[in-house]
Design a protein around this motif. Structure first.
Motif, PDB file in Angstrom:
ATOM      1  N   ALA A  67       2.036  -0.450  10.242  1.00  0.00           N
ATOM      2  CA  ALA A  67       3.265   0.274   9.938  1.00  0.00           C
ATOM      3  C   ALA A  67       3.168   1.009   8.606  1.00  0.00           C
ATOM      4  O   ALA A  67       3.658   2.139   8.471  1.00  0.00           O
ATOM      5  CB  ALA A  67       4.451  -0.689   9.932  1.00  0.00           C
ATOM      6  N   ALA A  68       2.538   0.379   7.623  1.00  0.00           N
ATOM      7  CA  ALA A  68       2.378   1.029   6.319  1.00  0.00           C
ATOM      8  C   ALA A  68       1.491   2.262   6.429  1.00  0.00           C
ATOM      9  O   ALA A  68       1.793   3.314   5.842  1.00  0.00           O
ATOM     10  CB  ALA A  68       1.798   0.040   5.317  1.00  0.00           C
ATOM     11  N   HIS A  69       0.405   2.153   7.194  1.00  0.00           N
ATOM     12  CA  HIS A  69      -0.469   3.312   7.398  1.00  0.00           C
ATOM     13  C   HIS A  69       0.286   4.437   8.104  1.00  0.00           C
ATOM     14  O   HIS A  69       0.164   5.620   7.757  1.00  0.00           O
ATOM     15  CB  HIS A  69      -1.697   2.915   8.203  1.00  0.00           C
ATOM     16  N   LEU A  70       1.083   4.048   9.110  1.00  0.00           N
ATOM     17  CA  LEU A  70       1.844   5.066   9.841  1.00  0.00           C
ATOM     18  C   LEU A  70       2.889   5.695   8.944  1.00  0.00           C
ATOM     19  O   LEU A  70       3.088   6.920   8.969  1.00  0.00           O
ATOM     20  CB  LEU A  70       2.480   4.423  11.063  1.00  0.00           C
ATOM     21  N   ALA A  71       3.580   4.880   8.142  1.00  0.00           N
ATOM     22  CA  ALA A  71       4.578   5.422   7.225  1.00  0.00           C
ATOM     23  C   ALA A  71       3.957   6.404   6.249  1.00  0.00           C
ATOM     24  O   ALA A  71       4.531   7.461   5.960  1.00  0.00           O
ATOM     25  CB  ALA A  71       5.279   4.285   6.495  1.00  0.00           C
ATOM     26  N   HIS A  72       2.775   6.059   5.751  1.00  0.00           N
ATOM     27  CA  HIS A  72       2.078   6.964   4.840  1.00  0.00           C
ATOM     28  C   HIS A  72       1.744   8.279   5.538  1.00  0.00           C
ATOM     29  O   HIS A  72       1.904   9.360   4.954  1.00  0.00           O
ATOM     30  CB  HIS A  72       0.805   6.307   4.321  1.00  0.00           C
ATOM     31  N   SER A  73       1.314   8.199   6.801  1.00  0.00           N
ATOM     32  CA  SER A  73       0.992   9.426   7.559  1.00  0.00           C
ATOM     33  C   SER A  73       2.245  10.267   7.791  1.00  0.00           C
ATOM     34  O   SER A  73       2.189  11.504   7.695  1.00  0.00           O
ATOM     35  CB  SER A  73       0.356   9.062   8.896  1.00  0.00           C
ATOM     36  N   ILE A  74       3.345   9.619   8.109  1.00  0.00           N
ATOM     37  CA  ILE A  74       4.596  10.332   8.338  1.00  0.00           C
ATOM     38  C   ILE A  74       5.025  11.066   7.069  1.00  0.00           C
ATOM     39  O   ILE A  74       5.423  12.227   7.104  1.00  0.00           O
ATOM     40  CB  ILE A  74       5.691   9.357   8.796  1.00  0.00           C
ATOM     41  N   VAL A  75       4.915  10.378   5.952  1.00  0.00           N
ATOM     42  CA  VAL A  75       5.286  10.981   4.667  1.00  0.00           C
ATOM     43  C   VAL A  75       4.365  12.152   4.352  1.00  0.00           C
ATOM     44  O   VAL A  75       4.822  13.231   3.931  1.00  0.00           O
ATOM     45  CB  VAL A  75       5.231   9.914   3.546  1.00  0.00           C
TER      46      VAL A  75
ATOM     47  N   GLY B 259       0.798  -1.220   0.000  1.00  0.00           N
ATOM     48  CA  GLY B 259       0.000   0.000   0.000  1.00  0.00           C
ATOM     49  C   GLY B 259       0.828   1.265   0.000  1.00  0.00           C
ATOM     50  O   GLY B 259       0.280   2.364   0.126  1.00  0.00           O
ATOM     51  N   LEU B 260       2.144   1.141  -0.152  1.00  0.00           N
ATOM     52  CA  LEU B 260       3.009   2.311  -0.244  1.00  0.00           C
ATOM     53  C   LEU B 260       3.423   2.505  -1.697  1.00  0.00           C
ATOM     54  O   LEU B 260       4.003   1.603  -2.308  1.00  0.00           O
ATOM     55  CB  LEU B 260       4.251   2.132   0.626  1.00  0.00           C
ATOM     56  N   SER B 261       3.121   3.667  -2.223  1.00  0.00           N
ATOM     57  CA  SER B 261       3.473   3.952  -3.611  1.00  0.00           C
ATOM     58  C   SER B 261       4.981   4.175  -3.748  1.00  0.00           C
ATOM     59  O   SER B 261       5.702   4.321  -2.754  1.00  0.00           O
ATOM     60  CB  SER B 261       2.740   5.199  -4.095  1.00  0.00           C
ATOM     61  N   ARG B 262       5.437   4.214  -4.986  1.00  0.00           N
ATOM     62  CA  ARG B 262       6.845   4.500  -5.234  1.00  0.00           C
ATOM     63  C   ARG B 262       7.201   5.869  -4.682  1.00  0.00           C
ATOM     64  O   ARG B 262       8.284   6.074  -4.126  1.00  0.00           O
ATOM     65  CB  ARG B 262       7.125   4.444  -6.730  1.00  0.00           C
ATOM     66  N   GLU B 263       6.282   6.812  -4.804  1.00  0.00           N
ATOM     67  CA  GLU B 263       6.526   8.152  -4.279  1.00  0.00           C
ATOM     68  C   GLU B 263       6.610   8.138  -2.759  1.00  0.00           C
ATOM     69  O   GLU B 263       7.444   8.838  -2.161  1.00  0.00           O
ATOM     70  CB  GLU B 263       5.416   9.099  -4.726  1.00  0.00           C
ATOM     71  N   ASP B 264       5.731   7.345  -2.106  1.00  0.00           N
ATOM     72  CA  ASP B 264       5.778   7.228  -0.649  1.00  0.00           C
ATOM     73  C   ASP B 264       7.125   6.669  -0.188  1.00  0.00           C
ATOM     74  O   ASP B 264       7.723   7.162   0.775  1.00  0.00           O
ATOM     75  CB  ASP B 264       4.667   6.305  -0.147  1.00  0.00           C
ATOM     76  N   ARG B 265       7.578   5.644  -0.882  1.00  0.00           N
ATOM     77  CA  ARG B 265       8.833   5.004  -0.497  1.00  0.00           C
ATOM     78  C   ARG B 265      10.008   5.970  -0.660  1.00  0.00           C
ATOM     79  O   ARG B 265      10.886   6.053   0.211  1.00  0.00           O
ATOM     80  CB  ARG B 265       9.050   3.742  -1.331  1.00  0.00           C
ATOM     81  N   ALA B 266      10.028   6.691  -1.760  1.00  0.00           N
ATOM     82  CA  ALA B 266      11.106   7.657  -1.974  1.00  0.00           C
ATOM     83  C   ALA B 266      11.060   8.765  -0.922  1.00  0.00           C
ATOM     84  O   ALA B 266      12.106   9.204  -0.410  1.00  0.00           O
ATOM     85  CB  ALA B 266      10.994   8.252  -3.380  1.00  0.00           C
ATOM     86  N   ALA B 267       9.848   9.207  -0.586  1.00  0.00           N
ATOM     87  CA  ALA B 267       9.701  10.258   0.411  1.00  0.00           C
ATOM     88  C   ALA B 267      10.141   9.788   1.789  1.00  0.00           C
ATOM     89  O   ALA B 267      10.720  10.551   2.577  1.00  0.00           O
ATOM     90  CB  ALA B 267       8.255  10.744   0.451  1.00  0.00           C
ATOM     91  N   LEU B 268       9.885   8.511   2.109  1.00  0.00           N
ATOM     92  CA  LEU B 268      10.283   7.977   3.403  1.00  0.00           C
ATOM     93  C   LEU B 268      11.803   7.931   3.526  1.00  0.00           C
ATOM     94  O   LEU B 268      12.371   8.284   4.571  1.00  0.00           O
ATOM     95  CB  LEU B 268       9.689   6.578   3.600  1.00  0.00           C
TER      96      LEU B 268
END
Length: 340
Positions: free
Chosen positions: A328-336, A195-204
Motif C-alpha cells: 500500500a505504501a508503494h502504491l500510495a507513493h506511485s499515486i502521489v 517509507g512515506l515522506s512528510r511530503e508524500d503524506r501531504a500530497a496524498l
C-alpha cells in the motif's frame, strides 16, 4: 480492501482462496456433532485447513460418503449471519458456494460457524500469476461478467449490513463519507517508518481533497448505487476453472465484509495493482463489464481509483513490516508521483 482494524466492517480482507495448508484445527467432538446433525455424507473422515482471512479460519471437511464441505469459523468478529445472507441473496446471479448451515449465534457447537459445499477450482491469484499472453482478455470477460452481476443487486440505501435481513443500518465507520478526512486520519495512525515522506503524506491528502467531489458524484449516482459491494473483489477471492476458451469463475469467496454503496468500489479493488494483471486484462475489462450490464461513467477509471483510496489509506495503518502495508505504501507513493 480495508483490512481488519476499525474499518474491517466496511472494506474487509477475505480469506485468499481455498488453498490447503497443513495442521488440524477442529476438535473431534465438533466433527462428531457436525457429522451427526448437519452433513449428509456420513461421518467426517478427513479435514484440512484452508488459508484463512483476517477474522476467519477455514477447514475443508471430507465425509465417508465422498462429500466435501468448508467449515468457516469466526475468530475475531462474528459476521456469519451477514455473510450467509449475502451469499443466499446473490446465488441466483453469482457463482458462490452453497450455504449448508449458518450457526450465527453458536447454538450448535458453542461458536459461530458457516458450512458451505466445497467448490473445486484454482485460486485466481495463481491463475493470474501464470497467465499466458492470450489469457488476459478472456479472464477480463469472465470476471467482468461476474462483477456486473454483483453490482446488479440493489438496496434502498447505502450502508453496512446489521444482520441476516441485510438492512443497511449498522454503525458507520469514522469519516467513511469524507475521503480527505479519512485519509488524513489513517495517515495519523500510520507507522512513521512506512517509507512515506512528510511530503508524500501531504500530497496524498491533497489528492484526496481533489478527488472528493468526484467521489461524492459517483456515490450519489443512482445508476451506480446503492449496489452490493463485495469489498475485497480481487483474484485471491475468486476460484476459476478452465473452459474451452479460457477460464471461468466457479465461485466468489469471502463475503463477510460486503456492504451497499457505489459499484465502483469493487472496480477499483480489482484493478488496484495493474502490474499484477495479465496483459490485455485492463484493456478488455470496460467493454466486457458494460456488455454484461455494468455501468461505467465517463470518468470511471479515476473515480474507481479515488474510491479505492479509502482502502489504500486503511492499509497504511498496519505495522510497517506487514506485506500489505508495504504494498500500500508503494502504491500510495506511485499515486502521489503520478499526481505531481
Amino acid at each position: 480492501m480495508f483490512c481488519g482494524c476499525r474499518l474491517g466492517a466496511m472494506w474487509g480482507m477475505g480469506q485468499g482462496g481455498q488453498v490447503p495448508t497443513s495442521g488440524t484445527t477442529v476438535q473431534p467432538e465438533i466433527l462428531d456433532l457436525l457429522s451427526d446433525r448437519v452433513l449428509d455424507g456420513g461421518p467426517v473422515v478427513g479435514e484440512r485447513p484452508l488459508s484463512g482471512g483476517f477474522s476467519t479460519d477455514n477447514v475443508l471437511l471430507r465425509t465417508a460418503g465422498g462429500e466435501a464441505y468448508v467449515l468457516r469459523r469466526y475468530q475475531r468478529r462474528n459476521t456469519c449471519a451477514v455473510e450467509a445472507a449475502v451469499m443466499r441473496r446473490v446465488s441466483p446471479h453469482v457463482p458462490v458456494p452453497e450455504v449448508v448451515l449458518a450457526d450465527e449465534d453458536g447454538s450448535l457447537v458453542g461458536e459461530p460457524l458457516l458450512i458451505t459445499r466445497f467448490v473445486p477450482g484454482v485460486s485466481g491469484a495463481a491463475v493470474f500469476a501464470g497467465a499466458a499472453l492470450e489469457d488476459g482478455p478472456p479472464l477480463a470477460e469472465s470476471i467482468a461478467t461476474v462483477l456486473a452481476a454483483i453490482g446488479s443487486v440493489t438496496f434502498p440505501a447505502a450502508g453496512f449490513f446489521s444482520g441476516p435481513e441485510l438492512r443497511t443500518d449498522a454503525p458507520r465507520p469514522k469519516f467513511c463519507e469524507d475521503l480527505p478526512a479519512f485519509v488524513e486520519d489513517c495517515l495519523a495512525q500510520a507507522p512513521p517508518d512506512l517509507g512515506l515522506s512528510r511530503e508524500d503524506r501531504a500530497a496524498l491528502v491533497g489528492l484526496a481533497r481533489e478527488w472528493a467531489p468526484l467521489v461524492a458524484q459517483v456515490r450519489a449516482d443512482p445508476a451506480l448505487g446503492p449496489r452490493l459491494v463485495h469489498s475485497d473483489f480481487n483474484p485471491k477471492n475468486l476460484l476459476l476453472r478452465p473452459s474451452g476458451d479460457g477460464w471461468r469463475v466457479s465461485a466468489v469467496l469471502d463475503w463477510e465484509y460486503a456492504f451497499a454503496d457505489c459499484a465502483l468500489f469493487d472496480v477499483g479493488n480489482l484493478l488496484r495493482f495493474g502490474d499484477e494483471l495479465p496483459p490485455g486484462f485492463i484493456e478488455r475489462f470496460p467493454s466486457a463489464y458494460r456488455e454484461a450490464g455494468g455501468v461505467l461513467p465517463s470518468q470511471w477509471r479515476q473515480a474507481s481509483r479515488a474510491l479505492d483510496l479509502f482502502a489504500i489509506a486503511d492499509l497504511l495503518t498496519r505495522p510497517a513490516d506487514h506485506p500489505l502495508a508495504v504494498k500500500a505504501a508503494h502504491l500510495a507513493h506511485s499515486i502521489v508521483a503520478a499526481g505531481r
